[in-house]
Motif scaffolding. Structure first.
Motif, PDB file in Angstrom:
ATOM      1  N   UNK A  44      92.480  76.861 -43.373  1.00 63.02           N
ATOM      2  CA  UNK A  44      91.494  76.132 -42.562  1.00 63.02           C
ATOM      3  C   UNK A  44      91.173  74.769 -43.158  1.00 63.02           C
ATOM      4  N   UNK A  45      91.044  74.723 -44.487  1.00 65.03           N
ATOM      5  CA  UNK A  45      90.802  73.445 -45.156  1.00 65.03           C
ATOM      6  C   UNK A  45      91.951  72.473 -44.957  1.00 65.03           C
ATOM      7  N   UNK A  46      93.191  72.987 -45.034  1.00 64.87           N
ATOM      8  CA  UNK A  46      94.369  72.149 -44.809  1.00 64.87           C
ATOM      9  C   UNK A  46      94.363  71.553 -43.404  1.00 64.87           C
ATOM     10  N   UNK A  47      94.079  72.379 -42.404  1.00 60.25           N
ATOM     11  CA  UNK A  47      94.126  71.908 -41.015  1.00 60.25           C
ATOM     12  C   UNK A  47      93.035  70.881 -40.729  1.00 60.25           C
ATOM     13  N   UNK A  48      91.833  71.117 -41.225  1.00 57.62           N
ATOM     14  CA  UNK A  48      90.751  70.139 -41.017  1.00 57.62           C
ATOM     15  C   UNK A  48      91.033  68.837 -41.767  1.00 57.62           C
ATOM     16  N   UNK A  52      98.192  74.441 -52.551  1.00 53.02           N
ATOM     17  CA  UNK A  52      98.375  75.079 -51.243  1.00 53.02           C
ATOM     18  C   UNK A  52      99.813  75.569 -51.102  1.00 53.02           C
ATOM     19  N   UNK A  53     100.784  74.703 -51.456  1.00 58.58           N
ATOM     20  CA  UNK A  53     102.191  75.110 -51.341  1.00 58.58           C
ATOM     21  C   UNK A  53     102.485  76.271 -52.291  1.00 58.58           C
ATOM     22  N   UNK A  54     101.916  76.244 -53.478  1.00 56.17           N
ATOM     23  CA  UNK A  54     102.110  77.339 -54.425  1.00 56.17           C
ATOM     24  C   UNK A  54     101.540  78.637 -53.867  1.00 56.17           C
ATOM     25  N   UNK A  55     100.377  78.534 -53.239  1.00 55.39           N
ATOM     26  CA  UNK A  55      99.738  79.698 -52.619  1.00 55.39           C
ATOM     27  C   UNK A  55     100.644  80.299 -51.542  1.00 55.39           C
ATOM     28  N   UNK A  56     101.254  79.439 -50.732  1.00 61.67           N
ATOM     29  CA  UNK A  56     102.092  79.921 -49.624  1.00 61.67           C
ATOM     30  C   UNK A  56     103.414  80.515 -50.109  1.00 61.67           C
ATOM     31  N   UNK A  57     103.835  80.171 -51.331  1.00 59.67           N
ATOM     32  CA  UNK A  57     105.066  80.742 -51.881  1.00 59.67           C
ATOM     33  C   UNK A  57     104.774  81.825 -52.918  1.00 59.67           C
ATOM     34  N   UNK A  94      87.764  65.191 -49.764  1.00 61.56           N
ATOM     35  CA  UNK A  94      87.680  65.798 -51.097  1.00 61.56           C
ATOM     36  C   UNK A  94      87.072  67.198 -51.020  1.00 61.56           C
ATOM     37  N   UNK A  95      86.022  67.359 -50.201  1.00 61.07           N
ATOM     38  CA  UNK A  95      85.378  68.671 -50.042  1.00 61.07           C
ATOM     39  C   UNK A  95      86.357  69.681 -49.443  1.00 61.07           C
ATOM     40  N   UNK A  96      87.112  69.251 -48.427  1.00 62.24           N
ATOM     41  CA  UNK A  96      88.065  70.154 -47.782  1.00 62.24           C
ATOM     42  C   UNK A  96      89.202  70.531 -48.727  1.00 62.24           C
ATOM     43  N   UNK A  97      89.694  69.563 -49.492  1.00 63.03           N
ATOM     44  CA  UNK A  97      90.744  69.864 -50.471  1.00 63.03           C
ATOM     45  C   UNK A  97      90.202  70.827 -51.529  1.00 63.03           C
ATOM     46  N   UNK A  98      88.952  70.640 -51.900  1.00 66.55           N
ATOM     47  CA  UNK A  98      88.324  71.544 -52.857  1.00 66.55           C
ATOM     48  C   UNK A  98      88.309  72.973 -52.304  1.00 66.55           C
ATOM     49  N   UNK A  99      87.972  73.110 -51.025  1.00 63.24           N
ATOM     50  CA  UNK A  99      87.980  74.432 -50.396  1.00 63.24           C
ATOM     51  C   UNK A  99      89.382  75.038 -50.370  1.00 63.24           C
TER      52      UNK A  99
END
Length: 348
Positions: free
Chosen positions: A232-236, A140-145, A54-59
């Motif tokens: 980084x949050x996605x990968x962790x 995240x996907x929205x950010x990348x597009x 949850x913390x990583x997704x928040x980041x």
């Protein structure tokens, strides 16, 4: 031209597919050879939601939420077509095409490999995924597009409200199971953690920085500092998720492949349903891309939690929802590339 394309893309984003594959492998190996790590992290859980995840997704989401200008949110209602595409795709099309595609493969195509009982269980897992469109990861996907952050927030927020009413009856109808129960604490906690908290933090941050430093500083200097935090949050997150499920993946390689095939086909199909509908409605690319991503991606935290609550941690139903996690990230990265490469479709 190539330099211009790469300008503004971080090192992590440029080679994201490679990093994702490495993190998935690392996570599986940790789960297999160092099980004490996922066992320790598994202690930090509330309402079936992993606090570290949850913390990583928040980041991941927080930098996107800082881009939300509430003046833009007010304007979303002036062009609601993107919302209609999201709602119709997610709730009137996706659950039923998931049921149809998964049934065809599990009962017909793969009948020589799996029993009717397993087919039924895998179908149940697929339906749970199909009835739970994405909330957190879509940012995240929205950010990348380069999606419109204000519009994406409204798309996701309204989607969350519909989940509260539609998830249970759709699953019960498709599976013919009476008395389907949904872990409301998991659902509500997820919405609060993955939408309400980061949105509030993002809005406060935006207001404070723009008030003291100005909008230009905020957009050109402050926001770019967070570009690698999302990735980084996605990968962790992937390392932790796959460390939790490493043993399951290694013990069921063939069945994981069989489950992954219909899930992958469904993901591509639903993306193009929403994406092409957005094109036909002449919506801008920064609305069309997130609309496709929300339908294609799944709220896997909810699907896994419901599968475990209803059928148990070792059930084939839970395995099918876990494969949804395995399939999602690589497939969504392909769809991100497709969306970015077809941006010209939406430009005059």
């Amino acid at each position: 031209m190539s330099k211009q394309k790469l300008e503004g893309i971080s090192f992590f984003e440029r080679y994201l597919t490679i990093w994702v594959a490495l993190c998935m492998v690392i996570g599986v190996l940790i789960g297999k050879f160092i099980p004490a790590i996922p066992a320790f992290l598994g202690k930090f859980e509330y309402a079936n939601v992993s606090i570290p995840i949850a913390v990583l997704i928040w980041l991941m989401i927080y930098p996107m939420m800082m881009k939300v200008d509430f003046h833009s949110v007010k304007n979303v209602g002036k062009n609601p077509k993107g919302l209609y595409v999201t709602w119709i795709t997610n709730w009137l099309i996706k659950p039923f095409t998931m049921f149809a595609i998964a049934s065809f493969f599990f009962y017909k195509v793969f009948s020589g490999f799996i029993s009717p009982e397993l087919a039924r269980d895998y179908l149940a897992g697929a339906v749970l995924l199909g009835a739970a469109p994405c909330t957190a990861m879509v940012f995240v996907w929205s950010h990348l597009t380069k999606g419109n952050p204000a519009y994406t927030v409204v798309q996701v927020a309204t989607n969350d409200l519909i989940i509260l009413a539609a998830f249970t009856p759709i699953v019960a109808f498709l599976l013919g199971i009476g008395g389907i129960s949904i872990p409301w604490d998991t659902l509500i906690l997820s919405v609060v953690l993955f939408v309400v908290v980061p949105l509030t933090a993002g809005v406060i941050t935006r207001n404070v920085i723009t008030k003291n430093k100005g909008v230009e500083y905020f957009e050109k200097n402050f926001i770019p500092k967070f570009s690698n935090i999302t990735i980084g949050g996605l990968l962790l997150t992937l390392v932790i998720i796959f460390s939790f499920q490493g043993h399951v993946i290694l013990e069921n390689p063939l069945h994981i492949l069989l489950i992954a095939i219909p899930l992958t086909i469904q993901t591509f199909f639903i993306f193009f349903v929403a994406y092409i509908a957005a094109k036909l409605l002449k919506l801008p690319h920064n609305v069309a891309a997130p609309a496709g991503m929300i339908g294609a991606s799944n709220f896997f935290e909810l699907a896994v939690a419901v599968a475990i609550a209803l059928f148990g941690t070792t059930s084939p139903v839970a395995l099918a929802t876990i494969v949804g996690v395995l399939v999602e990230v690589p497939v969504m990265l392909i769809l991100v590339k497709i969306a970015n490469n077809t941006k010209a479709w939406f430009e005059s």
